[in-house]
Design an enzyme around this catalytic site. Structure first.
Site, PDB file in Angstrom:
ATOM      1  N   THR A  10       0.629  -1.270   0.015  1.00  0.00           N
ATOM      2  CA  THR A  10       0.062  -0.019   0.124  1.00  0.00           C
ATOM      3  C   THR A  10       0.842   1.183  -0.109  1.00  0.00           C
ATOM      4  OG1 THR A  10       0.087  -0.210   2.479  1.00  0.00           O
ATOM      5  CG2 THR A  10      -1.744  -1.060   1.282  1.00  0.00           C
ATOM      6  N   GLY A  11       2.206   1.001   0.149  1.00  0.00           N
ATOM      7  CA  GLY A  11       3.090   2.350   0.147  1.00  0.00           C
ATOM      8  C   GLY A  11       3.312   3.052  -1.232  1.00  0.00           C
ATOM      9  N   VAL A  13       6.220   3.023  -2.778  1.00  0.00           N
ATOM     10  CA  VAL A  13       7.094   2.225  -3.565  1.00  0.00           C
ATOM     11  C   VAL A  13       6.337   0.894  -3.925  1.00  0.00           C
ATOM     12  CG1 VAL A  13       9.366   0.548  -3.858  1.00  0.00           C
ATOM     13  CG2 VAL A  13       9.392   2.909  -2.735  1.00  0.00           C
ATOM     14  N   ARG A  38      -3.331  -1.224   9.636  1.00  0.00           N
ATOM     15  CA  ARG A  38      -4.392  -0.434   9.316  1.00  0.00           C
ATOM     16  C   ARG A  38      -5.001  -0.820   7.949  1.00  0.00           C
ATOM     17  NH1 ARG A  38       0.191   2.259  11.515  1.00  0.00           N
ATOM     18  NH2 ARG A  38       1.517   1.964   9.648  1.00  0.00           N
ATOM     19  N   SER A  39      -3.951  -1.530   7.302  1.00  0.00           N
ATOM     20  CA  SER A  39      -4.634  -1.943   5.895  1.00  0.00           C
ATOM     21  C   SER A  39      -5.414  -3.355   5.788  1.00  0.00           C
ATOM     22  CB  SER A  39      -3.340  -1.738   4.916  1.00  0.00           C
ATOM     23  OG  SER A  39      -2.909  -0.669   4.988  1.00  0.00           O
ATOM     24  N   ARG A  98      22.138  -4.055   3.169  1.00  0.00           N
ATOM     25  CA  ARG A  98      22.731  -3.644   2.088  1.00  0.00           C
ATOM     26  C   ARG A  98      24.275  -3.883   2.263  1.00  0.00           C
ATOM     27  NH1 ARG A  98      19.766   1.970   1.234  1.00  0.00           N
ATOM     28  NH2 ARG A  98      18.175   1.199   0.371  1.00  0.00           N
ATOM     29  N   CYS A 127      18.039   4.927  -3.112  1.00  0.00           N
ATOM     30  CA  CYS A 127      17.374   5.615  -4.727  1.00  0.00           C
ATOM     31  C   CYS A 127      18.417   6.706  -5.109  1.00  0.00           C
ATOM     32  CB  CYS A 127      15.954   6.308  -4.333  1.00  0.00           C
ATOM     33  SG  CYS A 127      15.742   7.050  -2.877  1.00  0.00           S
ATOM     34  N   GLN A 154      16.694  16.015  -3.440  1.00  0.00           N
ATOM     35  CA  GLN A 154      15.756  14.701  -3.273  1.00  0.00           C
ATOM     36  C   GLN A 154      14.354  15.095  -3.091  1.00  0.00           C
ATOM     37  OE1 GLN A 154      19.206  12.550  -1.078  1.00  0.00           O
ATOM     38  NE2 GLN A 154      17.520  11.514  -1.079  1.00  0.00           N
ATOM     39  N   HIS A 240      14.693  12.465  -8.099  1.00  0.00           N
ATOM     40  CA  HIS A 240      15.701  12.653  -7.028  1.00  0.00           C
ATOM     41  C   HIS A 240      16.872  13.232  -8.085  1.00  0.00           C
ATOM     42  CE1 HIS A 240      14.297  11.151  -3.651  1.00  0.00           C
ATOM     43  NE2 HIS A 240      14.935  10.365  -3.468  1.00  0.00           N
TER      44      HIS A 240
HETATM   45  P1  A2P Z   1       0.204   0.716   5.750  1.00  0.00           P
HETATM   46  O1  A2P Z   1      -0.070   1.340   4.316  1.00  0.00           O
HETATM   47  O2  A2P Z   1      -0.588  -0.291   5.989  1.00  0.00           O
HETATM   48  O3  A2P Z   1       0.753   1.797   6.805  1.00  0.00           O
HETATM   49  P2  A2P Z   1       5.482   4.287   2.625  1.00  0.00           P
HETATM   50  O4  A2P Z   1       6.950   4.215   2.329  1.00  0.00           O
HETATM   51  O5  A2P Z   1       4.651   5.021   1.535  1.00  0.00           O
HETATM   52  O6  A2P Z   1       5.289   4.869   4.100  1.00  0.00           O
HETATM   53  O7  A2P Z   1       4.899   2.901   2.651  1.00  0.00           O
HETATM   54  C1  A2P Z   1       5.135   2.056   3.818  1.00  0.00           C
HETATM   55  C2  A2P Z   1       4.359   0.667   3.703  1.00  0.00           C
HETATM   56  O8  A2P Z   1       4.972  -0.110   4.629  1.00  0.00           O
HETATM   57  C3  A2P Z   1       2.966   0.699   3.495  1.00  0.00           C
HETATM   58  O9  A2P Z   1       2.561  -0.187   2.697  1.00  0.00           O
HETATM   59  C4  A2P Z   1       2.696   0.059   4.967  1.00  0.00           C
HETATM   60  O10 A2P Z   1       1.561  -0.347   5.307  1.00  0.00           O
HETATM   61  C5  A2P Z   1       3.780  -0.647   5.240  1.00  0.00           C
HETATM   62  N1  A2P Z   1       3.902  -1.167   6.639  1.00  0.00           N
HETATM   63  C6  A2P Z   1       4.172  -0.282   7.693  1.00  0.00           C
HETATM   64  N2  A2P Z   1       4.134  -0.990   9.044  1.00  0.00           N
HETATM   65  C7  A2P Z   1       4.057  -2.404   8.462  1.00  0.00           C
HETATM   66  C8  A2P Z   1       3.930  -3.497   9.194  1.00  0.00           C
HETATM   67  N3  A2P Z   1       4.121  -3.576  10.715  1.00  0.00           N
HETATM   68  N4  A2P Z   1       3.923  -4.787   8.594  1.00  0.00           N
HETATM   69  C9  A2P Z   1       3.577  -4.714   7.267  1.00  0.00           C
HETATM   70  N5  A2P Z   1       3.646  -3.587   6.463  1.00  0.00           N
HETATM   71  C10 A2P Z   1       3.813  -2.525   7.186  1.00  0.00           C
END
Ligand code: A2P
Length: 339
Positions: A10-11, A13, A38-39, A98, A127, A154, A240
């Site tokens: 969902t983020g 990237v 949350r998702s 890395r 990146c 950036q 960037h």
């Molecule tokens: P979520 O959308 O539910 O918060 P970004 O780099 O855009 O901030 O995205 C970070 C990504 O990492 C999102 O998909 C976020 O999900 C996910 N994420 C954050 N915390 C966790 C977790 N505890 N387990 C799995 N995914 C996570």
């Protein structure tokens, strides 16, 4: 065909990973999406299927061939051993693995053979590192590089979705004459430039600056590459930029250098025919290549070259490079296909 998992689907990237897998026709048997609680339960439409977002469990990667992770450092640390136990392959966008000796750090156009020594995890470079090493890889064929100095500009998306929201919100607040709300960055980012990306290390460089130094050396197999960096966050959304000065051990020959750069796969010189066609974040957004322009002799030394690089940080800086790594894993027969 392969079973895939996207952690962080969902983020910023993660969404691009889905776009790139689809665009490049990656051979997918099935695909699982993971994000935070949350998702959980939300659906993402991918290739005409609604796929439910899951949270990570101990057994999540048991039947998965390749796991792409673009979540947080903590999540990468947690899932690294889980993916190794499941005998799957982790292609990780975080900085946590890395510099590990047994973790290949890959830009497929440069060091695909490094994949062969993998032990279940391979990393995507930072990146800002990826675009820079694509250029340095070509330049090191010209002469010995005796000094590299890079300043970055950036985009906020490098710090994730929350940072993109923060820039947009601050711009709205400014228009409405309200005090901008600061939470992701140390200072207001809208209408500003912040000479700090990531936290500071003991040597007064930031972690981001040291990532460029250490990762470039590892990818180019040049342990002593003399390089230093200043990383600056600017109020652009995606893309960037890097202003780079390179010094060689002999006088530069621009036509030879341009020829070498023209032959680097994945790198495009954009302003050869028209001086105004230098790359910018906006005119390279959503493009998978690295762009270079403003190539010129350094007036301070005959052995010096100055230039400007731009790349979409979410694509070649992250998602595109990740998918190219997966394709290289398949090409080099490091994984078995399922029917
Ligand atoms: P979520 O959308 O539910 O918060 P970004 O780099 O855009 O901030 O995205 C970070 C990504 O990492 C999102 O998909 C976020 O999900 C996910 N994420 C954050 N915390 C966790 C977790 N505890 N387990 C799995 N995914 C996570």
């Amino acid at each position: 065909m392969y079973n895939l998992a996207i952690v962080g689907a969902t983020g910023a990237v993660g969404k691009k990973l889905l776009q790139v897998l689809n665009e490049r026709n990656f051979p997918i048997r099935n695909i699982h999406f993971f994000a935070s609680s949350r998702s959980e339960g939300k659906t993402i439409n991918f290739q005409n299927k609604n796929i439910v977002v899951e949270t990570i469990k101990e057994s999540s990667f048991q039947d998965i061939d390749i796991v792409f992770c673009s979540a947080t450092n903590e999540i990468s640390k947690k899932i690294g051993p889980m993916v190794r136990n499941a005998k799957s392959i982790l292609i990780d966008d975080s900085s946590v693995f890395r510099m590990d000796d047994d973790v290949p750090l890959i830009v497929p156009e440069i060091n695909p053979e490094d994949i062969d020594g993998h032990t279940g995890i391979m990393s995507i470079p930072n990146c800002t590192t990826t675009p820079l090493v694509m250029v340095l890889n070509a330049l090191k064929e010209f002469a010995k590089i005796v000094k590299v100095n890079v300043s970055t500009y950036q985009a906020v998306s490098g710090a994730g979705s929350a940072a993109i929201n923060e820039l947009n919100k601050q711009l709205e607040e400014i228009v409405q004459n309200k005090k901008p709300t600061i939470s992701v960055f140390t200072h207001q980012i809208a209408l500003n430039a912040i000479p700090q990306v990531d936290i500071f290390e003991k040597n007064n460089y930031t972690k981001e600056e040291m990532k460029i130094v250490n990762e470039s050396r590892k990818i180019l197999h040049e342990d002593m590459l003399p390089i230093s960096a200043t990383c600056v966050r600017i109020p652009t959304a995606i893309g960037h930029c890097e202003s780079v000065s390179v010094e060689f051990d002999e006088d530069i020959d621009l036509s030879k250098i341009i020829d070498l750069l023209s032959h680097q796969s994945g790198l495009i010189i954009s302003d050869l025919d028209d001086i105004l066609k230098y790359p910018t974040p906006l005119n390279t957004e959503n493009d998978h290549n690295v762009y270079i322009g403003r190539i010129r002799e350094d007036l301070a030394t005959k052995k010096g070259l100055l230039f400007w690089i731009v790349a979409d940080n979410l694509l070649k800086g992250a998602a595109t490079n990740a998918v190219q790594i997966a394709e290289t894993v398949i090409l080099r027969k490091k994984i078995q296909a399922r029917i």
